[in-house]
Motif scaffolding. Sequence first.
Motif, PDB file in Angstrom:
ATOM      1  N   TRP A  59      -4.305   6.252  -2.751  1.00 57.30           N
ATOM      2  CA  TRP A  59      -3.317   5.756  -3.704  1.00 57.30           C
ATOM      3  C   TRP A  59      -3.747   4.502  -4.504  1.00 57.30           C
ATOM      4  O   TRP A  59      -3.799   3.361  -3.804  1.00 57.30           O
ATOM      5  N   ASP A  60      -3.704   4.694  -5.651  1.00 47.94           N
ATOM      6  CA  ASP A  60      -4.414   3.455  -6.383  1.00 47.94           C
ATOM      7  C   ASP A  60      -3.413   2.131  -6.213  1.00 47.94           C
ATOM      8  O   ASP A  60      -4.007   1.027  -6.076  1.00 47.94           O
ATOM      9  N   LYS A  61      -2.265   2.325  -6.038  1.00 52.11           N
ATOM     10  CA  LYS A  61      -1.369   1.377  -6.075  1.00 52.11           C
ATOM     11  C   LYS A  61      -1.398   0.473  -4.449  1.00 52.11           C
ATOM     12  O   LYS A  61      -1.530  -0.832  -4.452  1.00 52.11           O
ATOM     13  N   LEU A  62      -1.930   1.243  -3.623  1.00 55.35           N
ATOM     14  CA  LEU A  62      -2.127   0.846  -2.308  1.00 55.35           C
ATOM     15  C   LEU A  62      -3.551  -0.041  -2.385  1.00 55.35           C
ATOM     16  O   LEU A  62      -3.449  -0.939  -1.631  1.00 55.35           O
ATOM     17  N   ASN A  63      -4.333   0.445  -3.016  1.00 56.83           N
ATOM     18  CA  ASN A  63      -5.815  -0.188  -3.208  1.00 56.83           C
ATOM     19  C   ASN A  63      -5.598  -1.403  -3.839  1.00 56.83           C
ATOM     20  O   ASN A  63      -5.947  -2.603  -3.373  1.00 56.83           O
ATOM     21  N   HIS A  64      -4.706  -1.487  -4.861  1.00 53.69           N
ATOM     22  CA  HIS A  64      -4.460  -2.883  -5.453  1.00 53.69           C
ATOM     23  C   HIS A  64      -3.469  -3.831  -4.413  1.00 53.69           C
ATOM     24  O   HIS A  64      -3.852  -4.948  -4.438  1.00 53.69           O
ATOM     25  N   ALA A 118       1.313  -8.010  -7.645  1.00 51.44           N
ATOM     26  CA  ALA A 118       2.246  -8.931  -7.409  1.00 51.44           C
ATOM     27  C   ALA A 118       2.933  -8.932  -5.973  1.00 51.44           C
ATOM     28  O   ALA A 118       3.031  -9.759  -5.350  1.00 51.44           O
ATOM     29  N   LEU A 119       3.058  -7.617  -5.728  1.00 48.65           N
ATOM     30  CA  LEU A 119       3.635  -7.141  -4.345  1.00 48.65           C
ATOM     31  C   LEU A 119       2.648  -7.612  -3.355  1.00 48.65           C
ATOM     32  O   LEU A 119       3.236  -8.147  -2.188  1.00 48.65           O
ATOM     33  N   GLY A 120       1.420  -7.346  -3.662  1.00 42.21           N
ATOM     34  CA  GLY A 120       0.290  -7.474  -2.497  1.00 42.21           C
ATOM     35  C   GLY A 120       0.221  -9.169  -2.310  1.00 42.21           C
ATOM     36  O   GLY A 120       0.070  -9.823  -1.322  1.00 42.21           O
ATOM     37  N   ILE A 121       0.408  -9.823  -3.433  1.00 45.72           N
ATOM     38  CA  ILE A 121       0.405 -11.366  -3.363  1.00 45.72           C
ATOM     39  C   ILE A 121       1.686 -11.933  -2.649  1.00 45.72           C
ATOM     40  O   ILE A 121       1.378 -12.780  -1.767  1.00 45.72           O
ATOM     41  N   ALA A 122       2.921 -11.468  -2.932  1.00 48.12           N
ATOM     42  CA  ALA A 122       4.025 -11.691  -2.031  1.00 48.12           C
ATOM     43  C   ALA A 122       3.764 -11.472  -0.507  1.00 48.12           C
ATOM     44  O   ALA A 122       4.064 -12.449   0.213  1.00 48.12           O
ATOM     45  N   LEU A 123       3.475 -10.182  -0.430  1.00 51.84           N
ATOM     46  CA  LEU A 123       3.224  -9.936   1.070  1.00 51.84           C
ATOM     47  C   LEU A 123       1.964 -10.877   1.823  1.00 51.84           C
ATOM     48  O   LEU A 123       2.180 -11.171   2.936  1.00 51.84           O
TER      49      LEU A 123
END
Length: 142
Positions: A59-64, A118-123
């Motif tokens: 899933w592309d969003k999971l990749n990001h 942004a979600l990845g950065i926060a996590l």
Amino acid sequence: QKGSAIAEPFLLSAPILPDMSAPRLHTALLWRLLLWTLVAGVTWLAVSPRPPASADLGWDKLNHASAFIALAFCACQAHAGARWRSMAALLAYGVLIELLQSQVPNRSADPVDVLADALGIALGVGLATLAGSLLARLQPKR
């Protein structure tokens, strides 16, 4: 000299590395090396017209999000004193990736990818904070 007018602007803009102990300086440099290696890898994957299937999580969003979790975690370790500035730079990097992808054949820009970044950065920041807290508890008290 330390207080001279010539050296003063340099001292204000230079990273605060001299105060770090040798092991801590070595560790920060290793985190920076890892961070820039990740940036190079993510950039290559982002601008490749056909990235390898082995790098796709399905899933592309999971990749990001996963890429930016790793980038943010490393940035927190590499630039502890400039954490929020580093996170802003990572978000700008995510926007840059989308702008570049709009110019790459077989790729397209998607603003929702920036939200995944942004979600990845926060996590990543959360994981780095949690790891730092856990490591601090493991350190013997002085």
